[in-house]
Scaffold this motif. Sequence first.
Motif, mmCIF file in Angstrom:
data_model
loop_
_atom_site.group_PDB
_atom_site.id
_atom_site.type_symbol
_atom_site.label_atom_id
_atom_site.label_comp_id
_atom_site.label_asym_id
_atom_site.label_seq_id
_atom_site.Cartn_x
_atom_site.Cartn_y
_atom_site.Cartn_z
ATOM 1 N N ASP A 1 0.849 -1.196 0.000
ATOM 2 C CA ASP A 1 0.000 0.000 0.000
ATOM 3 C C ASP A 1 0.884 1.244 0.000
ATOM 4 O O ASP A 1 0.607 2.223 0.686
ATOM 5 N N PRO B 1 2.381 4.437 -1.801
ATOM 6 C CA PRO B 1 2.107 5.334 -2.920
ATOM 7 C C PRO B 1 3.320 5.627 -3.794
ATOM 8 O O PRO B 1 3.178 6.212 -4.871
ATOM 9 N N SER C 1 3.413 1.321 -7.815
ATOM 10 C CA SER C 1 2.192 0.536 -8.036
ATOM 11 C C SER C 1 2.435 -0.907 -7.609
ATOM 12 O O SER C 1 3.580 -1.375 -7.580
ATOM 13 N N GLY D 1 -8.801 2.873 -4.001
ATOM 14 C CA GLY D 1 -8.527 4.246 -3.592
ATOM 15 C C GLY D 1 -8.572 5.229 -4.739
ATOM 16 O O GLY D 1 -8.714 6.428 -4.535
ATOM 17 N N ALA D 2 -8.446 4.723 -5.972
ATOM 18 C CA ALA D 2 -8.539 5.565 -7.159
ATOM 19 C C ALA D 2 -9.953 5.514 -7.724
ATOM 20 O O ALA D 2 -10.669 4.535 -7.551
ATOM 21 N N SER E 1 -7.069 14.196 -8.144
ATOM 22 C CA SER E 1 -7.890 13.490 -7.159
ATOM 23 C C SER E 1 -7.139 13.371 -5.838
ATOM 24 O O SER E 1 -5.921 13.580 -5.763
ATOM 25 N N GLN E 2 -7.858 13.016 -4.779
ATOM 26 C CA GLN E 2 -7.224 12.874 -3.474
ATOM 27 C C GLN E 2 -6.104 11.840 -3.514
ATOM 28 O O GLN E 2 -5.005 12.087 -3.011
ATOM 29 N N ARG E 3 -6.378 10.689 -4.128
ATOM 30 C CA ARG E 3 -5.347 9.662 -4.221
ATOM 31 C C ARG E 3 -4.198 10.124 -5.117
ATOM 32 O O ARG E 3 -3.024 9.861 -4.825
ATOM 33 N N ILE F 1 -1.855 12.375 -3.220
ATOM 34 C CA ILE F 1 -1.019 11.596 -2.298
ATOM 35 C C ILE F 1 0.128 10.920 -3.045
ATOM 36 O O ILE F 1 1.288 10.948 -2.609
ATOM 37 N N VAL F 2 -0.202 10.317 -4.185
ATOM 38 C CA VAL F 2 0.816 9.632 -4.999
ATOM 39 C C VAL F 2 1.855 10.637 -5.500
ATOM 40 O O VAL F 2 3.074 10.375 -5.429
#
Length: 227
Positions: free
Chosen positions: A107, A109, A112, A192-193, A215-217, A220-221
């Motif tokens: 998990d 970020p 992948s 999460g995506a 996006s939020q994810r 973060i990434v």
Amino acid sequence: MQPSPTIRTLGILGAGRLGTVLARLAVTAGYRVLVARSGDPAPIARAVASIGATAVLPEDAAEADAVVLALPLGRHTDLPAERLRGRLVLDAMNYWWGADGIRPDLDDPHTSTSETVQRLLSGSRVVKAFNHMGYHELEDEARPPGAEGRKAIAIAGDDPRDLAAVTEIVDALGFDPVVAGPLSSGIMLEPGAEAFGADVPAAELRAMLEAFPSSQRGIIVARARHR
């Protein structure tokens, strides 16, 4: 729907719901399909034969023209890496804490999960595919090319030739292929995506992927990868 001219046999490692649905779609599309569970194939032989596929040992499924990984992600270290050397591998796995336990390494970020699989299978050619749509939708939504309302499956990989081969497989199994980008882009298809769980046509799926950076994810990434 016709099988790829270069890929005639599909191996599927994983005989759960996802593996079974993909096996059924592949048989319908005209592929020879080999399905493996961990260990002795006898317990699944009858059920697998009923859909037109063949139950085999994992090392035998790994000898197919292309191999689909439909296992819990936490078991990726059990894959027959040497048998998969040189093979085209379709990674349909996702990280689920309920099945895999709390695994920060799955998990992260910074990378992948398909890149994690690629590092383990360093001699294979990994392409992310068939992970973002639920198995129920995969089974119910398959349509011939050009059919109205056909849904899309996103794929991610580093080699254009492998992406072309997986594009043919996705199309043959009943979906419009959408190339998300290199293997690192597979993170846009993970839990999460927005695209995870997507059961939408190609144009809508492309819009989701294009919106990922904001996006939020995606934020973060981006922050993790640019530190």
